[in-house]
Write an enzyme that holds these catalytic residues in place. Structure first.
Site, PDB file in Angstrom:
ATOM      1  N   ILE A  32      42.309  29.610  47.673  1.00  0.00           N
ATOM      2  CA  ILE A  32      42.713  29.672  49.081  1.00  0.00           C
ATOM      3  C   ILE A  32      41.503  29.548  50.005  1.00  0.00           C
ATOM      4  CG2 ILE A  32      44.823  30.929  48.599  1.00  0.00           C
ATOM      5  CD1 ILE A  32      43.446  33.515  49.397  1.00  0.00           C
ATOM      6  N   ALA A  47      39.638  36.569  41.500  1.00  0.00           N
ATOM      7  CA  ALA A  47      38.436  36.100  40.800  1.00  0.00           C
ATOM      8  C   ALA A  47      38.289  36.743  39.431  1.00  0.00           C
ATOM      9  CB  ALA A  47      37.205  36.375  41.657  1.00  0.00           C
ATOM     10  N   VAL A  59      35.691  40.851  45.821  1.00  0.00           N
ATOM     11  CA  VAL A  59      34.903  41.079  47.044  1.00  0.00           C
ATOM     12  C   VAL A  59      35.611  40.604  48.306  1.00  0.00           C
ATOM     13  CG1 VAL A  59      32.679  40.948  45.875  1.00  0.00           C
ATOM     14  CG2 VAL A  59      33.647  38.875  46.870  1.00  0.00           C
ATOM     15  N   GLU A  74      38.270  41.207  49.921  1.00  0.00           N
ATOM     16  CA  GLU A  74      38.844  42.164  50.868  1.00  0.00           C
ATOM     17  C   GLU A  74      37.865  43.280  51.189  1.00  0.00           C
ATOM     18  OE1 GLU A  74      42.702  43.103  49.175  1.00  0.00           O
ATOM     19  OE2 GLU A  74      43.491  41.246  50.020  1.00  0.00           O
TER      20      GLU A  74
END
Lengths: 317, 734
Positions: free
Chosen positions: B470, B514, B692, B694
């Site tokens: 995204i 991730a 990471v 957020e």
């Protein structure tokens, strides 16, 4: 967007001829505002007259030492003109405080003056708006009004005029020149150009329906220290909560016009006589008739404080 | 592959490719305009027609009549489908608001019709000619009023609050106390690419080329909503122009593109227009949060309570703003509770760091206020109240917790010692200068993720998974993972994403993408390594993969040789046992901010920002940094300008475009620095990485608000921190 027909005028005369001939026609120049409004079905012209190639795109010295700015001079070019920067700094600064580089490359001098309000209710065709649909009512009154007007408004409309440039033009006592199909020319003082809404907020200017703006004329420079201070939540690319255009002279006199608070650039010459007394006296006079909403009452002290900042800056320099 | 204990040494630890700041492999396509986004899939199916959606003009009621005669006769129109043409469509489990069908209107701009035409302009021109009449129902749009009738959201044990110890008693006995209420507004995702879908039918088979973060959810939910078998649905979403949670779920673009395509007998593409997105789709819900903290004389937290009220449509979920307070600070007596009011506004749902982002906006101001009451440095106060175990279940440690290191390192880097404890004591010209700090916290979520890897005779490794990128860098980190595992360079790896024909991944959301999706690729590559070794007759346990070769002992073969007789394919998933039950898995940060507040006008301008993050192994420092500074920018928006303005009479978000809903522009964002602590978390996955995306947002807004207070001595507890809220209290400049 409603389907429309289109023609390109080659001269100012062709443009006014087409305007007189075609009911429901609208003039299009840079299109930075009109096209957005057409996509949202807020403006629904049957016919567009493109004046992008009729000339009127030069800035010329006038015999009395002022400047005549063609209606189609781009905002970018006007802001960058050396004569404007040297003698009418407030105008250059106001222009550069508005929009973005891309928009200023397209937007024209007369189009800037004629841009329509950014009131969010005007922009939502589901909501009643007297400007969009006379007599429909005003959803902004009693609605979300933090950005909207505090003075010069009416029971029919509390929208503001969004232009930065127009505030500087008002401060500089510009004159709007028009022509019509009969070859008549009119000179309209900028003070009289934008109208207060009263009961007819859909009538925004004193321009006649058959008139085309050909230029804006600036009187000879008045010297002084020029300021355009625009206050907003984000640092760029936002409409003013309040903007203050001012020219201050060494002797403590000066003139001031305010944007972001009214349906037109807000200037009261009588208030300027208070300038030597300071910002509070000037603001009190300028905003004596203010009738803000609870959500935008902060604009009243903000005008005064912004003017105070400008006066302070003038003193310091 | 089952992950049930701390990861030992594995091929990822070589860090030949993983851990390097490589450019995004998709960056070239995006910057040259050759990455195909949903609305630009011109080549995938011929005869595409255009759909235009219209929405309800009222917020609550029902459609009593729709006249489409004029619209149908308009030039170019192929089909019109209205909400009165069918009963309410069934929602999948992830949707709250009804997407389409039936007369009932539950929020403003709920979709009421799609017009399909030969061109976009024709569809749009016809759409406004549809006449709709409505009946109005009684409604509630104002959270401040509705909070009084809000119901308690049951805690884990079914009670009205989660409790540890005796909060009330400990709070009243505390030497220093704080009891304050904070509010956060509704926010919209404001991603660059609008929701968009191209739908095509082939008999009963439906293909959606769309923009969606969670392919498997989307496939299941469209099947549910349209009454299809999942086998008959394919979803493809290789490029996504931002989501931030707004594209986690099936939305009206996909449903109506499918219905429009069916009605028109043509493929149909639809993009939601910008003014439509904010009221038609989901948003982050506003909250009212009450926080109470009591400490002993030394500043140790003895009692902490966090109660949050938010609103949503019936059957919607609350904004879980209390989540971080359960875990962030020590304290023997604790209370957390949520209440949910029914509001007839559009659906509240996930937006980047749902829960923590809003919760920390309040909690980390409260911590600042408490430190001030204790006359203690706010960094020191947080360090004093650190905990290495889950404070609700002290037998349960954190897998890793380096919050103290984040705070100490950040304080040193930022020059925190120069901060003046007394607010409004630093001035530069007409600017009042202040510094603020906040802790950042966001959980690390473990979820199953599958992938397939292929090896061809050229030694090219292809990764296939329904994982999405995204804008986060997924393509690149998955390529790095496969390259590391198979001992090839990154240009020997192809990554294909976002296709529901591929194995089901974790998807992109909750900063779980991730770590989980890379671990899924890891698992598949372990299998591929085994089949390569087997093929070459080498003992799998001894086989090494490097330089494009497989070798063991004195034997060495080019990798591609294993695929000479045909492509090798391996598929596997990472699946987690109970490691996240036994260990609390979270990520941590410190955020430091310096602001200037104009003494005349009250305008707030950020001067510098620093984030120090603790998030396990950083798979690619460049893409990770990109995530964190983007999140810090979003935090600046949350702090200073972002607010969906609710018209509480008419029931809609008024500022529903990007002129009215302000997000930061370049001029708002000064120097940003992001530092990652050098660490690995072997309990997170074989990758030893955590999220990471957020974390970078969590705490930022409070750090800014605290810096504003330090500059002005005016405490603002209602976001966004705009000039009108402190103007009257600013010191007079002269």
């Amino acid at each position: 967007m409603k389907a429309f027909t289109y023609e390109r005028a080659r001269t100012p005369h062709e443009a006014v001829t087409a305007l007189a001939r075609t009911p429901g026609a609208r003039i299009i120049a840079g299109g930075t505002n009109l096209l957005d409004l057409m996509k949202l079905q807020i403006e629904t012209p049957d016919h567009l007259i493109d004046i992008g190639r009729i000339g009127l795109d030069t800035i010329d010295d006038t015999p009395d030492g002022g400047l005549r700015i063609g209606a189609l001079v781009r905002n970018t070019d006007l802001a960058a003109d050396m004569r404007v920067r040297r003698h009418y700094g407030v105008l250059s600064r106001a222009l550069l405080a508005g929009a973005s580089g891309q928009l200023r490359n397209k937007a024209t001098t007369s189009g800037n003056l004629l841009q329509r309000t950014r009131c969010p209710y005007f922009y939502d065709p589901n909501q009643p708006c007297n400007k969009r649909q006379p007599g429909a009512g005003c959803a902004a009154i009693g609605g979300v009004s933090r950005q909207l007007g505090i003075i010069g408004t009416s029971e029919a409309c509390i929208a503001t005029h969004p232009s930065d440039m127009a505030v500087a033009m008002r401060l500089l006592d510009a004159t709007v020149e028009t022509i019509n199909v009969r070859g008549q020319s009119r000179h309209i003082s900028i003070a009289d150009f934008h109208r207060l809404p009263g009961k007819t907020p859909h009538i925004e200017t004193s321009l006649h329906s058959d008139e085309l703006i050909t230029s804006l004329t600036l009187p000879p420079p008045v010297g002084g220290h020029h300021f355009y201070r625009k206050v907003r939540d984000r640092a760029s690319y936002a409409f003013a909560l309040v903007s203050v255009a001012a020219i201050l002279q060494k002797d403590g006199t000066g003139r001031v016009a305010v944007g972001g608070i009214a349906p037109k650039p807000w200037r009261i010459e009588a208030a300027e006589s208070e300038m030597p007394k300071g910002s509070e006296a000037v603001a009190a006079r300028l905003l004596a008739d203010a009738s803000p909403t609870p959500a935008n009452a902060f604009k009243v002290p903000l005008v005064e404080r912004t003017l105070a900042a400008v006066i302070q800056e003038a003193k310091a320099s | 592959m089952k992950f049930d204990r701390a990861a030992g040494q594995n091929p990822i630890d070589q860090l030949h490719v993983v851990g390097h700041p490589l450019d995004r492999i998709d960056g070239r396509f995006k910057t040259t305009g050759t990455a195909p986004y949903a609305y630009e899939r011109h080549d995938v199916v011929p005869h595409q027609a255009y759909g235009y959606i219209i929405g309800s003009a009222v917020a609550k009621g029902r459609v009593t009549r729709m006249d489409v005669a004029r619209a149908k006769a308009a030039p170019g129109v192929l089909a019109i489908v209205t909400t009165l043409d069918m009963p309410a469509l069934k929602n999948g489990p992830r949707n709250t608001a009804k997407l389409f069908g039936g007369p009932e209107i539950s929020h403003y701009h709920q979709a009421t019709a799609i017009v399909v035409a030969e061109t976009f302009e024709q569809a749009r021109a016809a759409a406004v000619q549809i006449e709709t009449d409505y009946g109005h129902d009684e409604s509630q749009f104002d959270l401040k009023q509705a909070q009084h009738g809000a119901r308690s959201v049951p805690a884990a044990d079914g009670s009205r609050a989660d409790r540890v110890g005796d909060f009330e008693k400990a709070f009243s006995a505390s030497a220093t106390r704080l009891d304050e209420t904070y509010t956060t507004p509704d926010q919209t995702h404001a991603m660059m690419e609008p929701h968009a879908t191209l739908a095509a039918w082939e008999g009963e088979k439906l293909t959606l080329w769309t923009s969606n973060q969670m392919i498997a959810w989307n496939r299941r939910d469209i099947a549910t909503t349209l009454g299809l078998s999942e086998d008959n649905v394919r979803v493809d979403s290789p490029y996504i122009g931002g989501g931030f949670g707004g594209k986690l779920f099936l939305r009206s673009d996909a449903v109506l593109a499918a219905l429009g395509a069916k009605a028109a007998g043509r493929p149909v593409k639809v993009a939601l227009t910008r003014p439509f997105i904010m009221n038609n789709t989901t948003h982050r819900s506003a909250t009212i949060q009450r926080i109470r903290i009591g400490t002993d004389r030394d500043g140790r937290i003895m009692a902490i309570a966090h109660e949050s009220t938010s609103g949503n449509l019936p059957h919607g979920r609350p904004e879980a703003a209390i989540d971080q307070t359960k875990l962030l600070y020590a304290g023997p007596n604790r209370l957390t509770a949520m209440r949910l009011a029914v509001l007839d506004l559009p659906e509240g749902n996930a937006m980047r760091a749902p829960g923590e982002a809003s919760g920390l906006m309040a909690l980390e101001i409260a911590m600042d206020e408490m430190a001030e009451r204790l006359r203690m440095d706010p960094v020191r106060f947080r360090i004093l109240n650190d905990t290495q175990v889950d404070p609700e279940k002290p037998g349960r440690p954190f897998s890793q917790r380096h919050l103290v290191e984040c705070l100490e390192h950040g304080a040193e880097k930022f020059g925190w010692s120069h901060r003046k404890a007394r607010p409004a004591s630093v001035r530069e010209g007409e600017w009042l200068i202040g510094m603020g700090v906040a802790a950042g916290f966001r959980n690390n979520l473990l979820t199953k993720s599958a992938a397939r890897v292929r090896l061809d005779s050229q030694g090219i490794v292809t990764v296939e998974t329904d994982m999405t990128d995204i804008g986060t860098g997924t393509y690149t980190i998955l390529a790095q993972t496969a390259a590391e595992m198979m001992g090839v360079s990154i240009d020997q790896v192809r990554v294909i994403l976002g296709d529901s024909d591929f194995p089901v991944s974790a998807g992109s959301g909750g900063q779980w993408g991730a770590n989980n999706s890379a671990a899924g690729v890891y698992a598949a590559c372990v299998k591929l390594r085994e089949s390569v070794a087997e093929k070459m007759g080498l003992p799998p346990a001894e086989a090494q993969f490097s330089g494009g070769n497989i070798h063991a002992g004195n034997s060495i073969f080019p990798l591609g040789q294993a695929a000479h007789e045909g492509e090798l394919v391996a598929e596997d998933a990472i699946e987690y046992a109970d490691v996240d039950k036994r260990y609390q898995q979270s990520t941590f940060a410190s955020h430091f901010v310096e602001v200037g507040v104009n003494g005349f006008t009250g305008e707030v301008r950020i001067r510098r920002m620093l984030a120090v993050c603790s998030a396990g192994r950083i798979l690619n420092p460049k893409t990770a940094r990109n995530q964190v500074i983007g999140a810090m920018t979003m935090g600046a928006g949350a702090a200073l300008m972002e607010e969906l303005a609710v018209d509480t009479g008419r029931g809609f978000f008024v500022n529903h475009d990007l002129a009215g809903y302000e997000v930061p522009v370049h001029a708002d964002i000064p120097h940003q620095e992001a530092i990652f602590l050098d660490e690995v978390d072997p309990l997170s996955s074989p990758m030893k990485a955590k999220g990471v995306g957020e974390l970078g947002l969590c705490g930022v807004a409070a750090a800014i608000a605290n810096a504003v207070y330090n500059a002005t001595a005016v405490r603002i507890r209602d976001y966004p921190v705009t000039l009108d809220k402190h103007l009257a209290h600013l010191p007079r400049m002269s």
